[in-house]
Each structure stands twice: as structure tokens, then as C-alpha cells.
Design a protein around this motif. Structure first.
Motif, PDB file in Angstrom:
ATOM      1  N   GLU A  23      15.242 -45.727 -95.461  1.00  0.00           N
ATOM      2  CA  GLU A  23      14.499 -45.836 -94.208  1.00  0.00           C
ATOM      3  C   GLU A  23      13.030 -45.488 -94.420  1.00  0.00           C
ATOM      4  OE1 GLU A  23      15.559 -46.835 -91.147  1.00  0.00           O
ATOM      5  OE2 GLU A  23      17.469 -47.329 -92.064  1.00  0.00           O
ATOM      6  N   SER A  24      12.201 -46.017 -93.568  1.00  0.00           N
ATOM      7  CA  SER A  24      10.771 -45.714 -93.606  1.00  0.00           C
ATOM      8  C   SER A  24      10.532 -44.311 -93.074  1.00  0.00           C
ATOM      9  CB  SER A  24      10.020 -46.726 -92.736  1.00  0.00           C
ATOM     10  OG  SER A  24       8.678 -46.329 -92.572  1.00  0.00           O
ATOM     11  N   GLY A  41       0.582 -39.210 -90.324  1.00  0.00           N
ATOM     12  CA  GLY A  41       1.954 -39.117 -89.838  1.00  0.00           C
ATOM     13  C   GLY A  41       2.994 -39.034 -90.936  1.00  0.00           C
ATOM     14  N   CYS A  42       2.920 -39.933 -91.906  1.00  0.00           N
ATOM     15  CA  CYS A  42       3.979 -40.003 -92.917  1.00  0.00           C
ATOM     16  C   CYS A  42       3.525 -39.638 -94.329  1.00  0.00           C
ATOM     17  CB  CYS A  42       4.600 -41.394 -92.926  1.00  0.00           C
ATOM     18  SG  CYS A  42       3.489 -42.707 -93.500  1.00  0.00           S
ATOM     19  N   ALA A  43       2.239 -39.474 -94.545  1.00  0.00           N
ATOM     20  CA  ALA A  43       1.650 -39.083 -95.832  1.00  0.00           C
ATOM     21  C   ALA A  43       1.702 -40.179 -96.897  1.00  0.00           C
ATOM     22  CB  ALA A  43       2.264 -37.787 -96.354  1.00  0.00           C
ATOM     23  N   ARG A  44       1.978 -41.424 -96.485  1.00  0.00           N
ATOM     24  CA  ARG A  44       1.915 -42.523 -97.458  1.00  0.00           C
ATOM     25  C   ARG A  44       0.499 -43.074 -97.504  1.00  0.00           C
ATOM     26  NH1 ARG A  44       6.161 -46.758 -95.440  1.00  0.00           N
ATOM     27  NH2 ARG A  44       5.350 -46.011 -93.455  1.00  0.00           N
ATOM     28  N   SER A  45       0.155 -43.684 -98.640  1.00  0.00           N
ATOM     29  CA  SER A  45      -1.142 -44.344 -98.751  1.00  0.00           C
ATOM     30  C   SER A  45      -1.073 -45.683 -98.029  1.00  0.00           C
ATOM     31  CB  SER A  45      -1.505 -44.570-100.221  1.00  0.00           C
ATOM     32  OG  SER A  45      -0.685 -45.585-100.776  1.00  0.00           O
ATOM     33  N   ALA A  51       3.065 -52.224 -98.772  1.00  0.00           N
ATOM     34  CA  ALA A  51       4.037 -52.780 -99.719  1.00  0.00           C
ATOM     35  C   ALA A  51       5.475 -52.369 -99.416  1.00  0.00           C
ATOM     36  CB  ALA A  51       3.674 -52.336-101.131  1.00  0.00           C
ATOM     37  N   TRP A  52       5.678 -51.464 -98.465  1.00  0.00           N
ATOM     38  CA  TRP A  52       6.996 -50.881 -98.204  1.00  0.00           C
ATOM     39  C   TRP A  52       8.088 -51.935 -98.031  1.00  0.00           C
ATOM     40  CZ3 TRP A  52       8.382 -45.980 -98.863  1.00  0.00           C
ATOM     41  CH2 TRP A  52       9.606 -45.566 -98.370  1.00  0.00           C
ATOM     42  N   GLU A  58      14.658 -48.123-105.315  1.00  0.00           N
ATOM     43  CA  GLU A  58      14.235 -47.101-106.266  1.00  0.00           C
ATOM     44  C   GLU A  58      12.778 -46.711-106.034  1.00  0.00           C
ATOM     45  OE1 GLU A  58      15.787 -50.026-107.291  1.00  0.00           O
ATOM     46  OE2 GLU A  58      17.737 -49.031-107.388  1.00  0.00           O
ATOM     47  N   GLU A  59      11.920 -47.699-105.777  1.00  0.00           N
ATOM     48  CA  GLU A  59      10.513 -47.417-105.501  1.00  0.00           C
ATOM     49  C   GLU A  59      10.371 -46.600-104.217  1.00  0.00           C
ATOM     50  OE1 GLU A  59       8.018 -51.191-107.202  1.00  0.00           O
ATOM     51  OE2 GLU A  59       9.449 -51.595-105.582  1.00  0.00           O
ATOM     52  N   ARG A  60      11.116 -46.977-103.200  1.00  0.00           N
ATOM     53  CA  ARG A  60      11.070 -46.245-101.931  1.00  0.00           C
ATOM     54  C   ARG A  60      11.551 -44.809-102.104  1.00  0.00           C
ATOM     55  NH1 ARG A  60      13.295 -50.323 -97.249  1.00  0.00           N
ATOM     56  NH2 ARG A  60      11.762 -51.962 -97.565  1.00  0.00           N
TER      57      ARG A  60
END
Length: 87
Positions: A23-24, A41-45, A51-52, A58-60
Motif C-alpha cells: 500500500e501507498s 505527509g509521507c516522507a517520500r521524494s 514512480a510508485w 520489492e522496490e516499494r
């Protein structure tokens, strides 16, 4: 029991199709911090967010494992009144 009742009942008995994906982490507070370049909010770049959808599980998982170590926004204050008084 009429045909409509039977159709409604059989529709409830069918399991909902779900994806077997990571899940995202999105919490719908989508603000990219100007210094860290991470979502507050989620700390992703921004690149990870974009690209999510095309990433493998595995990458997620690798990103999800790294998120607790990230600081999306600096915790320290930027100066406030005391910094202005020093000028």
C-alpha cells in the motif's frame, strides 16, 4: 425470493477482488518541503511518489522500510524572534 433478491445476495457473497501490493504510505498531506525535498505527509521524494505506481513490490517495500529513518521537515526552529533581535 425474487430474482433481484437472489442477485443482490450472491453479489454480497462474492469476495472483493484486491491486489496483493504494498500500500501507498500517502496520508493526503501532500506538501514537498523546500529544503529536504520530501513530502511532509509521507516522507517520500517527488520521484518516488511519481514512480510508485510502476514500482515492483520489492522496490516499494525498500522505500517503506526506509521511511521511518527520514525526516521530511526539519524539527528545529528557524530563528523566530530571538534570531531577529540578534541582527
Amino acid at each position: 425470493m425474487n430474482d433481484n433478491d437472489q442477485a443482490a445476495r450472491s453479489a454480497r457473497d462474492v469476495p472483493v477482488w484486491t491486489r496483493n501490493e504494498v500500500e501507498s504510505p500517502c496520508v493526503q498531506i501532500c506538501v514537498i518541503h523546500p529544503e529536504t525535498r520530501l513530502c511532509a505527509g509521507c516522507a517520500r521524494s517527488i520521484d518516488e511518489i511519481g514512480a510508485w505506481g510502476g514500482m515492483s513490490s520489492e522496490e516499494r517495500r525498500a522505500i517503506m522500510a526506509d521511511l521511518p529513518k527520514r525526516e521530511a521537515a526539519p524539527k528545529g526552529r528557524r530563528g523566530g524572534r530571538s534570531a531577529r533581535l540578534k541582527c
